[in-house]
Motif scaffolding. Sequence first.
Motif, PDB file in Angstrom:
ATOM      1  N   ASN A  24      52.826  43.888  50.733  1.00 12.08           N
ATOM      2  CA  ASN A  24      53.758  44.916  51.213  1.00 12.08           C
ATOM      3  C   ASN A  24      55.022  44.941  50.361  1.00 12.08           C
ATOM      4  N   ARG A  27      54.233  46.503  47.078  1.00 13.26           N
ATOM      5  CA  ARG A  27      54.125  47.957  47.255  1.00 13.26           C
ATOM      6  C   ARG A  27      55.505  48.606  47.247  1.00 13.26           C
ATOM      7  N   GLU A  28      56.446  47.986  47.958  1.00 19.50           N
ATOM      8  CA  GLU A  28      57.826  48.511  47.986  1.00 19.50           C
ATOM      9  C   GLU A  28      58.447  48.473  46.597  1.00 19.50           C
ATOM     10  N   GLN A  31      57.329  51.266  44.387  1.00 19.40           N
ATOM     11  CA  GLN A  31      57.971  52.535  44.731  1.00 19.40           C
ATOM     12  C   GLN A  31      59.416  52.579  44.229  1.00 19.40           C
ATOM     13  N   ALA A  61      48.572  45.962  45.167  1.00 20.15           N
ATOM     14  CA  ALA A  61      49.457  46.804  45.978  1.00 20.15           C
ATOM     15  C   ALA A  61      49.416  48.254  45.529  1.00 20.15           C
ATOM     16  N   ALA A  62      49.143  48.487  44.268  1.00 16.10           N
ATOM     17  CA  ALA A  62      49.078  49.861  43.748  1.00 16.10           C
ATOM     18  C   ALA A  62      47.971  50.670  44.422  1.00 16.10           C
ATOM     19  N   LEU A  64      47.170  50.329  47.678  1.00 13.67           N
ATOM     20  CA  LEU A  64      47.424  50.464  49.121  1.00 13.67           C
ATOM     21  C   LEU A  64      47.969  51.843  49.433  1.00 13.67           C
ATOM     22  N   LYS A  65      47.375  52.485  50.415  1.00 17.22           N
ATOM     23  CA  LYS A  65      47.853  53.801  50.846  1.00 17.22           C
ATOM     24  C   LYS A  65      48.992  53.666  51.853  1.00 17.22           C
ATOM     25  N   PRO A  67      51.402  50.300  54.185  1.00 20.85           N
ATOM     26  CA  PRO A  67      51.638  48.854  54.301  1.00 20.85           C
ATOM     27  C   PRO A  67      50.564  48.190  55.163  1.00 20.85           C
TER      28      PRO A  67
END
Length: 119
Positions: A24, A27-28, A31, A61-62, A64-65, A67
């Motif tokens: 997660n 992922r953040e 972004q 993570a790239a 993941l649609k 979290p």
Amino acid sequence: MPHVVVFGWHMSRASNAQRAMRLNHARELLQRFDHLPDAVAQIRKDSGLSRRQAYRYLQQAAHLKQPLLVGDTKIAFTVKLSQALVRRLRAFANRTDLSLSEIVSQALLAVLPQRKRRG
């Protein structure tokens, strides 16, 4: 928690909850940062990961649609049960493809009162 031996060093593998939190966070960072090396540097700083681990988390993570849900950390808890009950439990686990932990957790959640939230 499982351990891996690398060049004589014992390294703990991440728990499922820790892995979900790291993914997660990765992922953040993807972004927030336009350049992958900046995201790598930040996750290494935040999590103490190696460069290779950081890239792996960011690559995963790239994809993941949304979290991941982070579950409660599990711990070992020893109880004593009768042999007959353990046989029934194992037979039920074999029939349902559930782990012993899943069955016991579900049974306890069904029996224990829910905690009430204040506010």
